[in-house]
Design an enzyme around this catalytic site. Structure first.
Site, PDB file in Angstrom:
ATOM      1  N   HIS A   1      42.902  34.365  47.888  1.00  0.00           N
ATOM      2  CA  HIS A   1      43.104  35.617  47.164  1.00  0.00           C
ATOM      3  C   HIS A   1      41.884  36.524  47.230  1.00  0.00           C
ATOM      4  O   HIS A   1      41.983  37.720  46.962  1.00  0.00           O
ATOM      5  CB  HIS A   1      43.522  35.358  45.709  1.00  0.00           C
ATOM      6  CG  HIS A   1      42.439  34.844  44.804  1.00  0.00           C
ATOM      7  ND1 HIS A   1      42.312  33.516  44.471  1.00  0.00           N
ATOM      8  CD2 HIS A   1      41.446  35.480  44.161  1.00  0.00           C
ATOM      9  CE1 HIS A   1      41.289  33.375  43.645  1.00  0.00           C
ATOM     10  NE2 HIS A   1      40.745  34.550  43.444  1.00  0.00           N
TER      11      HIS A   1
ATOM     12  N   ASP B   1      45.367  28.326  48.280  1.00  0.00           N
ATOM     13  CA  ASP B   1      44.410  29.364  47.908  1.00  0.00           C
ATOM     14  C   ASP B   1      43.055  29.144  48.584  1.00  0.00           C
ATOM     15  O   ASP B   1      42.011  29.290  47.954  1.00  0.00           O
ATOM     16  CB  ASP B   1      44.226  29.442  46.392  1.00  0.00           C
ATOM     17  CG  ASP B   1      43.524  30.736  45.968  1.00  0.00           C
ATOM     18  OD1 ASP B   1      43.638  31.737  46.692  1.00  0.00           O
ATOM     19  OD2 ASP B   1      42.844  30.731  44.928  1.00  0.00           O
TER      20      ASP B   1
ATOM     21  N   SER C   1      35.370  33.412  41.971  1.00  0.00           N
ATOM     22  CA  SER C   1      36.395  32.816  42.822  1.00  0.00           C
ATOM     23  C   SER C   1      35.855  32.514  44.214  1.00  0.00           C
ATOM     24  O   SER C   1      35.279  33.384  44.868  1.00  0.00           O
ATOM     25  CB  SER C   1      37.597  33.756  42.951  1.00  0.00           C
ATOM     26  OG  SER C   1      38.292  33.847  41.738  1.00  0.00           O
TER      27      SER C   1
END
Length: 391
Positions: free
Chosen positions: A116, A146, A230
């Site tokens: 992402h 992911d 992230s």
């Protein structure tokens, strides 16, 4: 009937809608609400001074943690997702995350980050710990896990992270999150916490249709994970990367619940993305929706199902020359079992295929056509990029 094309690769979108299986709790990868202050009251009993013990950490513990951090600070980098490439304006990063340099070889360096973080990018830029910016190329990304792998010039890389194992993690064990919260302004930020839980299941809605498409298992930690973290590293006290930070719960009533992809889950996916650019998974060749989403009138009139058939998936499309096509499956067939495993929705179907079968396996499918129960067999194929919107 709403047609839902199912993504055929294996986590977690940049700002994906998430559900926790233990309750409906919003997940947030990169958008965060500011928690309001809350007062927690508890009844406490007085204890004798002889019962009170010091709980200060030793100098050796602090030194060990500092060494673990030093082993990874330059291996954790920023990743800028650049989508504005207009001739008339300067390119700007539409989002920033973190990444981990895990390998340096033949003049190239390799970075693992979240899918992402890089999704939709026209260009990718790695921001080194000293602020230097290096162009990067996306080797491959996988939405379900992911994870994504980038390749860059390795001439400026001085440190490579040591990818450890998540199999021996225990609840209460010290872990440290390293990343770039809120972008490069706070690059290399370090937060410390513990393993709060293992094998947590998080349901993900990857195509934003309100239905869960996949359940992923993650590590829960109370080490602060903020927007921009992230793709960064979750390390243990030995300096080994045991997880890739991915998401958190963003709710005013919730504090200190973040999630990371376990390293033992990530390693084989990283290898496939680096070598092949994609993750190989079994492929049937259908798009389908859960039977539970079909109106009762259509179940009876179009599908001609009896009241005893309550669960399954309804085929909306069969890809030409796919295993499903070769097995003569058709639109409106209702699949209720694969081998002896009951199928209630597409998430069940994917989890069974990806977890219990391999490419080339022969499987038996139980389905209903015009209300009649039938069975067929097919040999699972290999998914490719053109088939990424089907299963």
């Amino acid at each position: 009937m709403l047609l839902s094309s199912v993504v055929g690769g294996l986590v977690v979108a940049a700002v994906g809608t998430g559900l926790i299986t233990t309750g409906v709790i919003p997940l947030d990868h990169d958008n965060e609400t500011t928690p309001s202050a809350q007062t927690s009251q508890s009844n406490e009993e007085s204890v004798a001074s002889s019962d009170v013990v010091q709980t200060l950490s030793s100098e050796d513990d602090a030194t060990s943690i500092q060494q673990a951090i030093q082993q990874n600070t330059e291996a954790v980098v920023g990743v800028s997702n650049i989508q504005n490439t207009s001739l008339w304006s300067e390119s700007e990063a539409s989002g920033t995350g973190s990444g981990v340099i895990y390998k340096k070889e033949d003049g190239k360096a390799y970075v693992v980050t979240n899918y992402h973080v890089v999704e939709g990018a026209n260009e990718l830029e790695v921001v080194m710990a000293n602020g230097d910016k290096v162009q990067a190329k996306l080797l491959g990304g996988d939405e379900l896990s992911d994870l994504a792998v980038l390749e860059m010039d390795g001439s400026k890389v001085k440190q490579v992270a040591n990818l450890g194992s998540s199999s021996s993690l225990e609840v209460g064990q010290t872990v440290i999150a390293i990343g770039n919260p809120l972008g490069t302004e706070f690059a290399g930020s370090v937060t410390k916490g513990i393993i709060s839980g293992l094998n947590r299941s998080v349901e993900m809605d990857l195509n934003s249709d309100g239905q869960a498409d996949w359940t992923t298992e993650v590590i829960q930690t109370d080490a602060a994970i903020n927007p921009g973290n992230s793709g960064g590293a979750l390390i243990n006290a030995n300096g080994e990367v045991v997880g890739i930070n991915s998401m958190k719960i963003a709710q005013e009533a919730v504090e200190g619940i973040g999630f990371a992809i376990p390293m033992d889950t990530a390693k084989p996916i990283i290898q496939q993305l680096e070598e092949n650019g994609h993750v190989d998974r079994p492929f049937i060749g259908i798009s389908a929706v859960a039977l539970s989403t079909v109106p009762e009138r259509n179940k009876q009139q179009t599908l001609k199902l009896g009241e005893d058939v309550t669960d399954g998936v309804v085929i909306a499309q069969v890809q030409v020359n796919s295993p499903a096509d070769e097995a003569s499956l058709k639109k409106y067939d209702v699949i209720t079992k694969i081998n002896d495993h009951a199928i209630t929705n597409m998430m069940d179907l994917k989890q069974y295929l990806y977890g219990s079968t391999e490419i080339g396996d022969k499987i038996e499918i139980t389905y209903y056509r015009d209300g009649q129960k039938q069975k067929t067999s097919l040999t699972l194929g290999e998914q490719n990029q053109e088939q990424s919107q089907q299963q």
